[in-house]
Design an enzyme around this catalytic site. Structure first.
Site, PDB file in Angstrom:
ATOM      1  N   ILE A  75      58.093  23.361  35.642  1.00  0.00           N
ATOM      2  CA  ILE A  75      58.561  24.693  36.030  1.00  0.00           C
ATOM      3  C   ILE A  75      59.490  25.125  34.901  1.00  0.00           C
ATOM      4  O   ILE A  75      60.372  24.376  34.475  1.00  0.00           O
ATOM      5  CB  ILE A  75      59.289  24.663  37.395  1.00  0.00           C
ATOM      6  N   SER A  76      59.258  26.313  34.382  1.00  0.00           N
ATOM      7  CA  SER A  76      59.965  26.753  33.183  1.00  0.00           C
ATOM      8  C   SER A  76      61.461  26.946  33.430  1.00  0.00           C
ATOM      9  O   SER A  76      61.899  27.226  34.546  1.00  0.00           O
ATOM     10  CB  SER A  76      59.373  28.072  32.676  1.00  0.00           C
TER      11      SER A  76
END
Length: 219
Positions: free
Chosen positions: A59-60
């Site tokens: 997840i960025s």
């Protein structure tokens, strides 16, 4: 407590680093990021960095999600293609901003989990399993396309699926250590403007117009 952590994230990680679009800031202040990470990492959900969601995928970092949404100038009513559904977090933030979101994920298990998560949280996001480098021709044109993995070059299929005036934000580069985050704006049927925004580090985009070897996407 989560509301306070989100407030701190917005102020310390986003505003302090130049994110100024109030719609982006407000949306990220509302979406429960802890719902998009593995339970064991929930306490780290608001840290200033990417987090593993399994299978070599991430997840960025919050800043990067905000930077891409701001660069794409996502607005209420926009039709947005989210390439690399990952956890579904970026799609949720874009939906919170009032956009209509279509998201595509190559990993079926990841995509199905994201679809269920988004539905449970009340986000109306259409998640499709497929090759994100080819976009989704049946849902075109898009006002914005956001790509959460790095391609060796800008996929022509994604350029072609932009509406006139549409914005594509994508990391591009032939090194796995770092890439250019680029914004491509479609000015006419054949004319595109391209701007390099900053250097970033993403996992590889796999597909026909991406990297051929194993890797993952994340959003």
């Amino acid at each position: 407590m989560s509301e306070e952590l989100r407030r701190r994230m917005v102020e310390d990680q986003l505003v302090r680093h130049g994110i100024s679009d109030r719609r982006v800031l407000d949306a990220m202040g509302r979406v429960p990021r802890e719902a998009f990470v593995p339970a064991a990492l929930a306490s780290s959900a608001y840290m200033d960095g990417p987090l593993s969601i399994g299978g070599g995928q991430t997840i960025s970092q919050p800043y990067i999600v905000a930077r891409m949404l701001e660069a794409a100038a996502v607005a209420p009513g926009d039709r947005v293609l989210d390439v690399g559904t990952g956890s579904g977090y970026a799609a949720a933030v874009a939906a919170e901003m009032g956009a209509t979101i279509v998201s595509i994920e190559r990993d079926a298990a990841l995509g199905e989990a994201a679809r269920a998560r988004l539905q449970a949280l009340g986000y109306d996001v259409a998640v499709t399993i497929g090759d994100g480098t080819q976009g989704l021709e049946s849902a075109t044109p898009f006002d914005a396309i956001l790509v959460a993995a790095a391609a060796p070059a800008v996929p022509e299929a994604l350029r072609a699926q932009l509406a006139i005036g549409g914005r594509l934000v994508i990391p591009v580069g032939r090194t796995r250590q770092g890439q250019e985050l680029r914004r491509i704006t479609r000015r006419s049927a054949t004319e595109f403007d391209e701007t390099v925004l900053e250097m970033v580090a993403f996992v590889p985009l796999i597909g026909r117009e991406g990297w051929p070897d194993a890797g993952g996407t994340g959003g």
